[in-house]
Structure formats: structure tokens, C-alpha cells
Design a protein around this motif. Structure first.
Motif, mmCIF file in Angstrom:
data_model
loop_
_atom_site.group_PDB
_atom_site.id
_atom_site.type_symbol
_atom_site.label_atom_id
_atom_site.label_comp_id
_atom_site.label_asym_id
_atom_site.label_seq_id
_atom_site.Cartn_x
_atom_site.Cartn_y
_atom_site.Cartn_z
ATOM 1 N N TYR A 145 0.840 -1.193 0.000
ATOM 2 C CA TYR A 145 0.000 0.000 0.000
ATOM 3 C C TYR A 145 0.879 1.248 0.000
ATOM 4 C CZ TYR A 145 -3.978 -2.986 1.110
ATOM 5 O OH TYR A 145 -4.961 -3.936 1.056
ATOM 6 N N LYS A 146 0.440 2.276 -0.726
ATOM 7 C CA LYS A 146 1.245 3.491 -0.864
ATOM 8 C C LYS A 146 0.583 4.732 -0.276
ATOM 9 C CE LYS A 146 4.079 2.228 -4.824
ATOM 10 N NZ LYS A 146 4.561 2.669 -6.160
ATOM 11 N N SER A 147 -0.687 4.946 -0.555
ATOM 12 C CA SER A 147 -1.337 6.167 -0.087
ATOM 13 C C SER A 147 -2.849 5.964 -0.037
ATOM 14 C CB SER A 147 -1.010 7.352 -1.009
ATOM 15 O OG SER A 147 -1.516 7.132 -2.317
ATOM 16 N N TRP A 148 -3.508 6.872 0.696
ATOM 17 C CA TRP A 148 -4.964 6.841 0.761
ATOM 18 C C TRP A 148 -5.493 8.270 0.772
ATOM 19 C CZ3 TRP A 148 -8.190 8.899 4.591
ATOM 20 C CH2 TRP A 148 -7.548 9.391 5.723
ATOM 21 N N ARG A 149 -6.752 8.416 0.396
ATOM 22 C CA ARG A 149 -7.423 9.713 0.457
ATOM 23 C C ARG A 149 -8.926 9.491 0.352
ATOM 24 N NH1 ARG A 149 -6.910 12.779 -5.426
ATOM 25 N NH2 ARG A 149 -7.660 11.061 -6.737
ATOM 26 N N ILE A 150 -9.685 10.505 0.752
ATOM 27 C CA ILE A 150 -11.123 10.544 0.493
ATOM 28 C C ILE A 150 -11.320 11.408 -0.745
ATOM 29 C CG2 ILE A 150 -13.390 11.230 1.351
ATOM 30 C CD1 ILE A 150 -12.240 8.862 2.817
ATOM 31 N N TYR A 151 -12.067 10.905 -1.718
ATOM 32 C CA TYR A 151 -12.284 11.632 -2.976
ATOM 33 C C TYR A 151 -13.724 11.422 -3.404
ATOM 34 C CZ TYR A 151 -11.062 13.564 -7.575
ATOM 35 O OH TYR A 151 -10.985 14.346 -8.701
ATOM 36 N N ASN A 152 -14.479 12.517 -3.465
ATOM 37 C CA ASN A 152 -15.901 12.435 -3.801
ATOM 38 C C ASN A 152 -16.652 11.432 -2.920
ATOM 39 O OD1 ASN A 152 -16.318 14.427 -5.775
ATOM 40 N ND2 ASN A 152 -15.495 13.119 -7.386
ATOM 41 N N GLY A 153 -16.305 11.425 -1.644
ATOM 42 C CA GLY A 153 -17.010 10.583 -0.693
ATOM 43 C C GLY A 153 -16.609 9.119 -0.707
ATOM 44 N N LYS A 154 -15.556 8.786 -1.459
ATOM 45 C CA LYS A 154 -15.085 7.405 -1.530
ATOM 46 C C LYS A 154 -13.682 7.321 -0.925
ATOM 47 C CE LYS A 154 -18.540 5.993 -4.246
ATOM 48 N NZ LYS A 154 -19.532 4.945 -3.893
ATOM 49 N N LEU A 155 -13.369 6.148 -0.386
ATOM 50 C CA LEU A 155 -12.025 5.871 0.099
ATOM 51 C C LEU A 155 -11.205 5.317 -1.058
ATOM 52 C CD1 LEU A 155 -9.868 5.468 2.312
ATOM 53 C CD2 LEU A 155 -10.925 3.236 2.788
ATOM 54 N N GLN A 156 -10.143 6.034 -1.423
ATOM 55 C CA GLN A 156 -9.258 5.580 -2.488
ATOM 56 C C GLN A 156 -7.924 5.166 -1.891
ATOM 57 O OE1 GLN A 156 -8.793 8.404 -5.676
ATOM 58 N NE2 GLN A 156 -10.906 8.199 -6.361
ATOM 59 N N ILE A 157 -7.465 3.964 -2.238
ATOM 60 C CA ILE A 157 -6.193 3.446 -1.757
ATOM 61 C C ILE A 157 -5.344 3.066 -2.954
ATOM 62 C CG2 ILE A 157 -5.043 1.651 -0.417
ATOM 63 C CD1 ILE A 157 -7.544 1.475 1.315
ATOM 64 N N THR A 158 -4.130 3.612 -3.011
ATOM 65 C CA THR A 158 -3.204 3.301 -4.094
ATOM 66 C C THR A 158 -2.209 2.264 -3.606
ATOM 67 O OG1 THR A 158 -3.410 5.530 -5.000
ATOM 68 C CG2 THR A 158 -1.507 4.242 -5.710
ATOM 69 N N ALA A 159 -1.973 1.255 -4.440
ATOM 70 C CA ALA A 159 -1.097 0.159 -4.039
ATOM 71 C C ALA A 159 -0.397 -0.433 -5.255
ATOM 72 C CB ALA A 159 -1.907 -0.924 -3.313
ATOM 73 N N THR A 160 0.619 -1.238 -4.959
ATOM 74 C CA THR A 160 1.351 -1.969 -5.995
ATOM 75 C C THR A 160 1.426 -3.428 -5.580
ATOM 76 O OG1 THR A 160 2.714 -0.049 -6.543
ATOM 77 C CG2 THR A 160 3.540 -2.191 -7.231
ATOM 78 N N ARG A 161 1.206 -4.304 -6.523
ATOM 79 C CA ARG A 161 1.308 -5.737 -6.227
ATOM 80 C C ARG A 161 2.763 -6.190 -6.358
ATOM 81 N NH1 ARG A 161 -3.841 -7.784 -6.068
ATOM 82 N NH2 ARG A 161 -5.431 -6.546 -7.155
ATOM 83 N N GLU A 162 3.187 -7.114 -5.480
ATOM 84 C CA GLU A 162 4.558 -7.623 -5.527
ATOM 85 C C GLU A 162 4.663 -8.770 -6.528
ATOM 86 O OE1 GLU A 162 6.177 -8.621 -1.706
ATOM 87 O OE2 GLU A 162 7.059 -6.624 -1.559
ATOM 88 N N ASP A 163 4.520 -8.415 -7.801
ATOM 89 C CA ASP A 163 4.624 -9.435 -8.847
ATOM 90 C C ASP A 163 5.700 -9.081 -9.859
ATOM 91 O OD1 ASP A 163 3.461 -7.260 -9.997
ATOM 92 O OD2 ASP A 163 1.583 -8.243 -10.558
ATOM 93 N N GLY A 164 6.576 -8.136 -9.479
ATOM 94 C CA GLY A 164 7.649 -7.738 -10.371
ATOM 95 C C GLY A 164 7.277 -6.622 -11.321
ATOM 96 N N VAL A 165 5.992 -6.274 -11.383
ATOM 97 C CA VAL A 165 5.537 -5.197 -12.259
ATOM 98 C C VAL A 165 5.183 -3.998 -11.393
ATOM 99 C CG1 VAL A 165 3.876 -4.488 -13.999
ATOM 100 C CG2 VAL A 165 4.630 -6.877 -13.906
#
Length: 218
Positions: A145-165
Motif C-alpha cells: 500500500y502506498k497512499s490513501w485519500r477521500i475523494y468524492n465521498g469514496k475511500l481511495q487506496i493506491t497500491a502496488t502488487r509484488e509481482d515484479g511489475v
């Protein structure tokens, strides 16, 4: 005869130009509507001690003081996490910012949230939501997981999968419930029910927990 031909050509060109302008206007309108869908209309700020059960007073990030009626939001179950003096709030309101449609207590979101491991249930896995938009996984080796925020009333979470990409993904959740000891969020396919690790939250984040529900708390 030549004059007639020239007139007809001019008429055709005029019609063509008019059609082009009309098409461009329609495309511009669609583009503007699409932009509106992505524009964040949420009001961000901090709850003041002037707030009551039906009126949430916040000082916005822009420095404005707003008195927002939350009676309808409360009746519809759309106050997520209650509110106390000093809590960081996110409010989706009507056009003139006087009536709340959705109220989210960002402070109440902070903490370590866990659930039984969906693979075998032998351990707990989850997410740690921290101040300033930082976020970490709890015993989840397949995702970072990298970051989170509330945007237009939704919880947005940015992440990267550990699959080499190394490609960022944004996960979007509706917040169904926030209480002192539970967090329920939902995406397009699943509902996730978390419990709070109280001792970790109190020691590491310094959050004073309340045993109330989604009502106003002083």
C-alpha cells in the motif's frame, strides 16, 4: 448559371461549418461532464466546538467557516464515524454547502484495521491507515500500500502488487460504517469488515477512542 453554382457551394459550406460547430459544442459539453465526474466536490476541514447534533461547523482547508446541516445525513445513516472537536472531516454537500449528503470522519479512519486471513483464518491481515495519507499493509505480502485519500465521498487506496511489475493501482471503496472498533468498506464486488487493533492505535497514533456510535460526540 455560374452565380447559381457559386451560391449553392457557399450554402453547402455554411451548413457544413455550422454542423462542425454544433458537433464541437456537443463534444465539449460531453468532455466537461466527464471532467465534472472526476472533479472532487468534497469539503475538507476540521470540526469546531460549535458543532451540535444537527449542525456540523467546520473550518475548511481554505479557511472558511461553514455551518452544515447534517440532520438528513444522520437519518439516512450517512454520518460515518461521528464527529468531535478537532476531528478532520470530509463532507459531500449540496450545491450551496448548507446540507450534508455524506459526512466522513477522517480522524476516525486512522488506525490499524484487521480481519481473519481469508486464505485460512489462522492469522490476521489488514491495513494501517495513518495521518497525512500514508498507509501500510498488515501481514499482506502480495501487495504494497502506498497512499490513501477521500475523494468524492469514496475511500481511495493506491497500491502496488509484488509481482515484479511496478504499476500503481487505485482501489475505490464506499465506506459503509466507521465505529471506534469496526470499519466496513465495500468495492464493486466485495464487502470487507475490519476490527480495530485498539492497543496499537492508542500507543502508536495517540488517538483517543470513544465507545459511542455515529452520533455527535463532544
Amino acid at each position: 448559371m455560374k452565380k447559381t453554382v457559386i451560391f449553392m457551394m457557399a450554402a453547402i459550406l455554411a451548413i457544413g461549418c455550422g454542423g462542425s460547430k454544433k458537433a464541437n459544442f456537443s463534444e465539449d459539453l460531453e468532455a466537461e461532464e466527464e471532467l465534472d465526474a472526476y472533479r472532487d466536490s468534497t469539503i475538507y476541514g476540521f470540526c469546531t466546538d460549535k458543532s451540535t447534533g444537527d449542525i456540523l461547523q467546520i473550518i475548511t482547508d481554505a479557511g472558511d467557516t461553514l455551518n452544515i446541516n447534517v440532520a438528513n445525513a444522520r437519518e439516512n445513516g450517512d454520518i460515518k464515524g461521528g464527529y468531535n472537536k478537532g476531528d478532520e472531516m470530509a463532507v459531500v454537500a449540496n450545491g450551496d454547502s448548507t446540507i450534508a449528503l455524506l459526512v466522513i470522519n477522517k480522524t476516525a479512519l486512522l488506525g490499524n484495521w484487521v480481519m481473519p486471513n481469508p486464505i485460512d483464518g489462522s492469522s490476521e491481515t489488514g491495513i494501517s491507515i495513518r495521518r497525512g495519507g500514508s498507509v501500510e499493509s498488515i501481514d499482506q505480502n502480495a501487495i504494497i500500500y502506498k497512499s490513501w485519500r477521500i475523494y468524492n465521498g469514496k475511500l481511495q487506496i493506491t497500491a502496488t502488487r509484488e509481482d515484479g511489475v511496478d504499476v500503481d493501482e487505485t482501489f475505490i471503496y464506499s465506506i459503509k460504517r466507521i465505529t471506534p472498533d469496526s470499519l466496513v468498506i465495500q468495492d464493486a464486488e466485495e464487502t470487507f469488515e475490519y476490527s480495530r487493533q485498539i492497543e496499537v492505535v492508542e500507543e502508536e497514533l495517540g488517538i483517543e477512542l470513544d465507545n459511542g456510535d455515529d452520533d455527535f460526540m463532544m
